[in-house]
Structures are given as C-alpha cells and as structure tokens.
Design an enzyme around this catalytic site. Structure first.
Site, short mmCIF file in Angstrom:
data_model
loop_
_atom_site.label_atom_id
_atom_site.label_comp_id
_atom_site.label_asym_id
_atom_site.label_seq_id
_atom_site.Cartn_x
_atom_site.Cartn_y
_atom_site.Cartn_z
N ASP A 102 -8.13 -5.29 0.25
CA ASP A 102 -8.52 -5.97 -1.01
C ASP A 102 -8.20 -7.65 -0.87
OD1 ASP A 102 -9.73 -4.05 -2.15
OD2 ASP A 102 -7.76 -3.12 -2.94
N HIS B 75 1.00 -1.27 0.06
CA HIS B 75 0.00 0.00 -0.01
C HIS B 75 0.85 1.12 -0.04
CE1 HIS B 75 -3.06 2.84 1.15
NE2 HIS B 75 -3.95 1.96 0.51
N1 ACO Z 1 4.39 -7.33 -4.99
C1 ACO Z 1 5.56 -7.52 -5.12
N2 ACO Z 1 6.36 -6.32 -4.68
C2 ACO Z 1 5.73 -5.08 -4.44
C3 ACO Z 1 4.32 -5.25 -4.10
C4 ACO Z 1 3.45 -6.43 -4.62
N3 ACO Z 1 2.20 -6.26 -4.18
N4 ACO Z 1 4.19 -3.89 -3.92
C5 ACO Z 1 5.13 -3.50 -3.94
N5 ACO Z 1 6.08 -4.22 -3.96
C6 ACO Z 1 7.75 -3.89 -3.84
C7 ACO Z 1 8.01 -2.88 -5.20
O1 ACO Z 1 8.50 -3.56 -6.14
C8 ACO Z 1 9.13 -2.01 -4.63
O2 ACO Z 1 10.32 -2.89 -4.42
P1 ACO Z 1 11.83 -2.10 -4.47
O3 ACO Z 1 11.91 -1.16 -3.50
O4 ACO Z 1 12.66 -3.41 -4.61
O5 ACO Z 1 11.99 -1.60 -5.90
C9 ACO Z 1 8.67 -1.86 -2.98
O6 ACO Z 1 7.63 -2.89 -2.80
C10 ACO Z 1 7.88 -0.68 -2.76
O7 ACO Z 1 6.88 -0.53 -3.76
P2 ACO Z 1 6.28 0.72 -4.41
O8 ACO Z 1 5.98 0.29 -5.85
O9 ACO Z 1 7.29 1.99 -4.15
O10 ACO Z 1 4.90 0.90 -3.63
P3 ACO Z 1 3.88 2.11 -4.18
O11 ACO Z 1 3.40 2.70 -3.22
O12 ACO Z 1 4.37 2.78 -5.40
O13 ACO Z 1 2.68 1.02 -4.77
C11 ACO Z 1 0.70 -0.47 -4.62
C12 ACO Z 1 1.67 0.68 -3.87
C13 ACO Z 1 0.47 0.28 -5.88
C14 ACO Z 1 -0.43 -0.62 -3.69
C15 ACO Z 1 1.70 -1.55 -4.77
O14 ACO Z 1 2.00 -2.26 -3.68
C16 ACO Z 1 0.59 -2.58 -5.67
O15 ACO Z 1 0.96 -2.65 -6.67
N6 ACO Z 1 -0.02 -3.61 -4.87
C17 ACO Z 1 -0.73 -4.63 -5.42
C18 ACO Z 1 -2.04 -3.94 -6.00
C19 ACO Z 1 -3.01 -3.74 -4.81
O16 ACO Z 1 -3.16 -4.64 -3.95
N7 ACO Z 1 -3.65 -2.47 -4.90
C20 ACO Z 1 -4.46 -2.35 -3.74
C21 ACO Z 1 -4.06 -1.01 -3.15
S1 ACO Z 1 -5.49 -0.71 -1.75
C22 ACO Z 1 -6.59 -0.09 -2.49
O17 ACO Z 1 -6.56 0.69 -3.49
C23 ACO Z 1 -7.85 0.03 -1.64
#
Ligand code: ACO
Length: 439
Positions: A365, A308
């Site tokens: 979710d 998140h």
């Molecule tokens: N699976 C694997 N790796 C992940 C995930 C994931 N779900 N989420 C983040 N990471 C990793 C990233 O690759 C990054 O790794 P790094 O530091 O080695 O490059 C690190 O964790 C930080 O992640 P960011 O991409 O910077 O996180 P951001 O805040 O941009 O993204 C998001 C948040 C979009 C929710 C992301 O975690 C994601 O895509 N999750 C899956 C989709 C999801 O469940 N969305 C629902 C959100 S809740 C809502 O809207 C109600």
C-alpha cells in the site's frame, strides 16, 4: 499427515497427549489440535490467529521472513511481469496458468458476464452522492444475490463456477458505476472489445461526449495492480469470506462480507491512509517528528504503509509496484511531490533502529496509492480497486473450502472472563455499581 508427532504435557498432572503433525509442501509444520478439547478438556487461545492455521489450502504460499509470495507455486514477480490478470485469475481458480485454448475460453466467459442487471442502477440512486464507495460496494455486491438466483446453489459445481465468473466479471462494472455515481456522470457500459483492465479504465474515465483512448502504459499498470492484490492467503477479509461461506451462505453474500472486512484502514484502507499521512507530514523536514510520533505508544499515529502481520521483510508486491510507479508517473508527466516525500520517508524509516528491530518494511500500500492517484482515481476509490482485484482470491478460497469434503461451519471457541451466574434483581434493587457480579 506424517509419522511426526508432538507431545503435550500437563505440568500439573504429568499427563501426556500425542498430537499428529502435518507437513505442507512448503512452510512450517502444523500440529493437528482438532481433537485436543475432546481428548484433554482444554481449549487453545490465539485471538488474532498468530499461530493458528484455519484451513489447508493449495492456493497461495507466503514466506513472510523471506519476502516470498507465490500463487499456485508461481512467484508474484514472475506473474506480474509475464502474465495478465485474467491468466492469474485462471491459476487461482483452477490451479494452473491457462494454455492458449483455456485462456481464450476463460476470457470469453468473463467478458460475456461483464454487464449487470439493468435494475441494479436503481440501487445506486438510493445512495447519497457523497456515500463512501465501499459503503455502496458492500450494498450492491450483496444485492447481486437477489438478481442471480440461477447460480446460488453452492452444492452445484456448475453454479459455483458461474457465480465465480459473474463476480470476477461484474466487479469492475460495479466499481466503475460507483465512481461515476459519485461524480454525477452517466454510467458507462462495458466494452467487450477491450481487455479486462482497459475496459475497467474505460468505464471509469470515458464520458459519452468525448472519445477516450486507454493508454497501454496505464492498462498494463492497472493489470499489474490487479495481479499484485489478487490473493494473499488467509488474511482478514479472506478469513471473513471463508467463515461466512462456512455457514453455506451464497457466494455473493460472502464476497460482500469480504468487502466489509477489507474496508478497514488496517487492511485494504491503508493505501488511502498512506496519502493522508503523507499530506499530514507535508514536508521532508517534518519526517523526524512524525517518526518519533510513530514510535510513541501513547500517540495513535502509525506509519501507514509500513509493517505487515506476515511479512517481516520487504513486501515483494511493494518492490514490483515501486518500479511501476515510475513508469506511470513518467507516462503521465506527473511530478508528484508526495512521491519524493514517500521515497524520503522510506529511506529514513529503513535506517531507523525502531523499524529495523521490529522488521517493519514498506507494504504494497505504500506505493499503490500514489499510482492510483496519478491515474486519476479519487482516494475513496482505492479500497474499491483492491476489492475488484481481491474478488478472485476470495472466490477461489471460498470454492476451495466448499469443495473440501470435510468442511464444517467455522466456530471459534473462547476463554470466558465475564461474570459467573447471578440472579436478576427487581429494577429498584439493582446496584448501580454492579457489585452483584461479585456475589
Ligand atoms: N508504525 C509504527 N509502529 C508499528 C507499525 C507502524 N506502521 N506497525 C507495527 N508497529 C510496531 C507495533 O507498535 C509493535 O511495536 P512493539 O513491539 O514495541 O509493541 C510492533 O511494531 C509489532 O507490531 P504489531 O502491531 O504486533 O503488528 P501487527 O501484525 O499486529 O500489525 C499491521 C500489522 C496492522 C499491518 C500494522 O503493521 C499496521 O498497523 N501498519 C499500518 C497499516 C498498514 O499499512 N496496513 C496495510 C497492511 S497490508 C494490506 O492489508 C494489504
């Protein structure tokens, strides 16, 4: 504002600028950079707003490190356990949970706006039966502005209130019509004797040929799901609504823009994506392979329902939903292997250093899709349910923005990295490799 300030130094020239600092009632202090460009000639760069507060707000507070979510100061767990969705709507819109008289009045106002203009039915017929429900919702919610001209004046507080009531009241009706249309079943009119959540379930699942009894467990679970998704401060869809509204667009158009933003799998589409992912994983034995894929930066696979932007701890909404999930599955006698798979995936991922180091925990979710599937909603409807619930958050944030005397149109700046000025050449002299840019 406080007496605290923040001093910025230009390392090249040694010039210093003192910026005011604002303190909220909770949360990090905020440096006021509104005069930065005028004073210094510099912009700031923060493309996905990781450090930028786009507004002041009194509605929702999140502490992502501690896993805290509060609406108007009330903790989300307290709200989910001790109030109804419409009480939460009252708190979001007006600032406080209602007392007995206010609750009755608010419920009455919402209940008597649940029907939609009969002509809206023709809009549905214009869509293909297999249209994604969110495509239909973007269209029909935007279309509300063509039906309710008497509540479009955003400068009139009474009209703003009527629009807010209309949106909260009509969203379940429109969402249920979307479901019925895709199933080829007749639309079911609202029943004002039922609660908000029971009425919604009735419009979704009853058919004229049979009596439909709304189970109290499902009614309560639906209400909890709505409470848990009601607002989440300045997320992508809410910021979209605020920015659309900042140009003085009407509230129905603004909420339609929020629905479009919510549709994406990184935001509201994630619960549908969680089920798709669980099916793709298929069996507990395959979990390690998929976890490796989630960690591989060259593989687009991500663990849906994990991570998140704000929560770097357990999403407090996921905790509440996880327990509701068991109650619903018990009541329905559903033994869903996807739930076992989800629990196992959560257990293994939480033990994995990759997820622990990045503070990736299950978000709301992760479990909501499983409950909604058990209740009988097709997966394409999941994001629509999110939109129904979030409408009150969007409209409360929109109202707060319009009522803020100093609000102006939202207009971010940019760091331009494109070509500098160049001349237009005649067609036959244009270099296909576009080298003119370097001139
Ligand atoms: N699976 C694997 N790796 C992940 C995930 C994931 N779900 N989420 C983040 N990471 C990793 C990233 O690759 C990054 O790794 P790094 O530091 O080695 O490059 C690190 O964790 C930080 O992640 P960011 O991409 O910077 O996180 P951001 O805040 O941009 O993204 C998001 C948040 C979009 C929710 C992301 O975690 C994601 O895509 N999750 C899956 C989709 C999801 O469940 N969305 C629902 C959100 S809740 C809502 O809207 C109600």
């Amino acid at each position: 504002m406080t007496d605290k300030t923040f001093t910025l130094t230009n390392d090249q020239t040694g010039e210093k600028w003192t910026l005011p600092v604002f303190e909220g009632t909770q949360g990090p202090s905020t440096i006021d950079i509104r005069s930065l460009y005028a004073d210094t000639g510099f912009f700031t760069l923060d493309p996905s707003f990781t450090s930028t507060a786009s507004c002041k707000s009194r509605i929702t507070y999140i502490d992502g490190d501690e896993g805290i979510l509060q609406h108007r100061g009330y903790d989300i767990k307290d709200l989910a356990e001790n109030t109804s969705y419409l009480e939460v709507c009252h708190a979001l819109l007006y600032g406080d949970l209602p007392n007995t008289a206010e609750k009755a009045e608010f419920e009455n106002n919402i209940t008597y706006h649940t029907m939609v203009h009969e002509q809206l039915h023709y809009f549905y017929r214009g869509f293909r039966r297999d249209a994604h429900p969110m495509a239909i919702m973007c269209g029909v919610v935007g279309a509300l502005s063509s039906f309710y001209h008497d509540s479009l004046d955003i400068w009139d507080p009474e009209q703003r209130e009527i629009s807010a009531h209309r949106l909260i009241a009509k969203m379940p009706t429109l969402a249920a019509m979307t479901l019925k249309y895709s199933l080829g079943q007749p639309f079911v009119y609202p029943n004002n004797e039922l609660s908000y959540s029971a009425n919604f379930l009735n419009m979704c699942f009853s058919v004229p040929a049979e009596k439909y009894h709304v189970s109290p467990t499902l009614e309560r679970a639906m209400d909890k799901i709505l409470i848990l998704h009601a607002d989440h401060e300045q997320n992508a869809s809410t910021s979209t609504v605020r920015i659309a509204g900042s140009s003085q667009a009407n509230p129905f158009a603004c909420i339609a823009s929020g629905i479009a933003s919510l549709w994406g799998p990184a935001h509201g589409g994630a619960n549908q994506a969680v089920l798709e992912m669980l099916r793709q994983i298929g069996h507990k034995d395959n979990i390690p392979e998929f976890l490796e894929r989630a960690k591989d930066k060259n593989d687009p696979f991500r663990l849906m329902g994990f991570g998140h932007r704000v929560y770097k701890n357990y999403d407090p909404r996921a905790t509440v939903l996880k327990s509701s999930c068991d109650a619903v599955l018990d009541e329905l006698g559903v033994d869903d292997p996807l739930l076992d798979l989800a629990r196992e995936l959560e257990r293994i991922a939480l033990e994995d250093p990759y997820f622990a180091e990045r503070k990736l925990f299950p978000n709301v979710d992760f479990y909501s899709g499983i409950i909604l599937k058990a209740m009988g909603f097709p997966e394409e409807m999941f994001t629509v349910l999110f939109a129904v619930s979030r409408t009150v958050g969007w409209i409360s944030q929109w109202k707060e923005m319009i009522e803020e005397p100093s609000h102006r149109i939202g207009r971010p700046r940019q760091l331009y990295t494109g070509a500098t000025e160049r001349k237009v050449r005649p067609l036959d002299q244009r270099d296909p490799s576009r080298q003119e840019a370097a001139e």
